[in-house]
Design a protein around this motif. Sequence first.
Motif, PDB file in Angstrom:
ATOM      1  N   GLN A 219       0.824  -1.217   0.000  1.00  0.00           N
ATOM      2  CA  GLN A 219       0.000   0.000   0.000  1.00  0.00           C
ATOM      3  C   GLN A 219       0.858   1.266   0.000  1.00  0.00           C
ATOM      4  O   GLN A 219       0.319   2.376   0.100  1.00  0.00           O
ATOM      5  N   ILE A 220       2.154   1.106  -0.123  1.00  0.00           N
ATOM      6  CA  ILE A 220       3.062   2.262  -0.169  1.00  0.00           C
ATOM      7  C   ILE A 220       3.587   2.403  -1.599  1.00  0.00           C
ATOM      8  O   ILE A 220       4.219   1.491  -2.130  1.00  0.00           O
ATOM      9  N   PHE A 221       3.280   3.533  -2.229  1.00  0.00           N
ATOM     10  CA  PHE A 221       3.621   3.745  -3.633  1.00  0.00           C
ATOM     11  C   PHE A 221       3.702   5.233  -3.933  1.00  0.00           C
ATOM     12  O   PHE A 221       3.338   6.066  -3.089  1.00  0.00           O
ATOM     13  N   HIS A 222       4.175   5.579  -5.121  1.00  0.00           N
ATOM     14  CA  HIS A 222       4.501   6.975  -5.445  1.00  0.00           C
ATOM     15  C   HIS A 222       3.326   7.949  -5.268  1.00  0.00           C
ATOM     16  O   HIS A 222       3.530   9.085  -4.835  1.00  0.00           O
ATOM     17  N   GLN A 223       2.117   7.534  -5.658  1.00  0.00           N
ATOM     18  CA  GLN A 223       0.992   8.474  -5.607  1.00  0.00           C
ATOM     19  C   GLN A 223       0.641   8.898  -4.179  1.00  0.00           C
ATOM     20  O   GLN A 223       0.128   9.985  -3.962  1.00  0.00           O
ATOM     21  N   HIS A 224       0.880   8.005  -3.224  1.00  0.00           N
ATOM     22  CA  HIS A 224       0.619   8.342  -1.824  1.00  0.00           C
ATOM     23  C   HIS A 224       1.913   8.854  -1.195  1.00  0.00           C
ATOM     24  O   HIS A 224       2.819   8.085  -0.889  1.00  0.00           O
TER      25      HIS A 224
END
Length: 399
Positions: A219-224
């Motif tokens: 759930q950790i990615f560039h958009q967040h």
Amino acid sequence: MSDYITIKACDICSSKKLKRIFEMKRFPLTGIYISKKQKLKNFDNEFLICEKCNHGQLRNQINPKYLYQETYTHRTSKSPLAVHINDDFYEKLKNIIKNKMFKCIFEIGCNDLLLAKRIKKHAKKIIGMDPILPDKIKKIDDKISVIGGFINDNNLIDKVDKITKNNKIDLVISSHTFEHVDTIKSSIKKVVNIVDDECLFVIETPSLDSIIRNGHFDQIFHQHQHYVSEKSIIELCNQLGLQFIDFKYNYQIWGGNIMYIFKKTKKKISNKPYLKKLKKINIKEVQTQFSNFQKDCVRKIKYLNKQHKNIVAFGAAQMMPVLAYHSKSDFSFVKGLYDDNPNRIGRYLPYIKPKIEKTNEKNIKNSFVIITASEMYRPIIKRLSKINPLRIVTWYSDF
């Protein structure tokens, strides 16, 4: 503007004691569906947690022109998951506001107005803003007006202030927007400066505490760019002189979205009693937990490859490239990647080799199925149960 901005201090408390949990070399973009295989720009990044207030954020904040390009397809009403999040947000909101009629509701991140149209009966006026909209104020109907732009844009805030002078904003709502902005604290501060003296804020984002509890680091990615914890939310209220009211969780989405409720007030307040109840995140434990998560992703791919029956994947989720990245696999071993969303058929996801196909029930029935949209387990299992495949495999187990 460069490809990204590198942050040097915590967005909430300004501490420079940021601990790296893990790095993401050449990490893929998500939320993007492309019509043909092509090389997309990847970016290096790092996930950090503040030692002082336990706020999580990414080291490199990627230029929005990459994150939200034309191939970025998220629209609330077109996503079953987003609709479910929206429904849950509205039900919780009704329980918070009861039968109160508001002078003006400001929805930050209104997207395609799914929520704004539902809350019309609770307000005399609604202002919605979202980057996908044109930057001029547009009247939708007798109650709803919208404007395009980012919430950290001073020009947008000035425009909203001008059109709400006679009907001061007394309720601010936002569902899954603030994790995308480059700074939470200054953006909320800008809004606080133009709203009513007793304005209520109801904001929902993914929860860092839930990500850690569940070990769902995909759930950790560039958009967040931001990952709020219970501790960092209360610290945010302390920084801005806001009265913290409550947390509410939706455990059906990603294992636990968090809704936080606070208000602007002229009264002298103290949020210390809430802060004392919270334990600090053990950063060393989280680092170990991530390492185990990544090893487990690789192990799961090896397990799937050892099965003696054909494996097909169901659910071409926006986050699937993140699973692929941590698994060190392009999912080329699956004999089909199926999805029921007609807008995805014939397209490709970054980092994923198979083309997305229309659901083939005959192939699914004679195969093992790995669900690759982990946030949609409930409806997908219900869907697959009717097809009755040889076996249904889920990516995550709670044990």
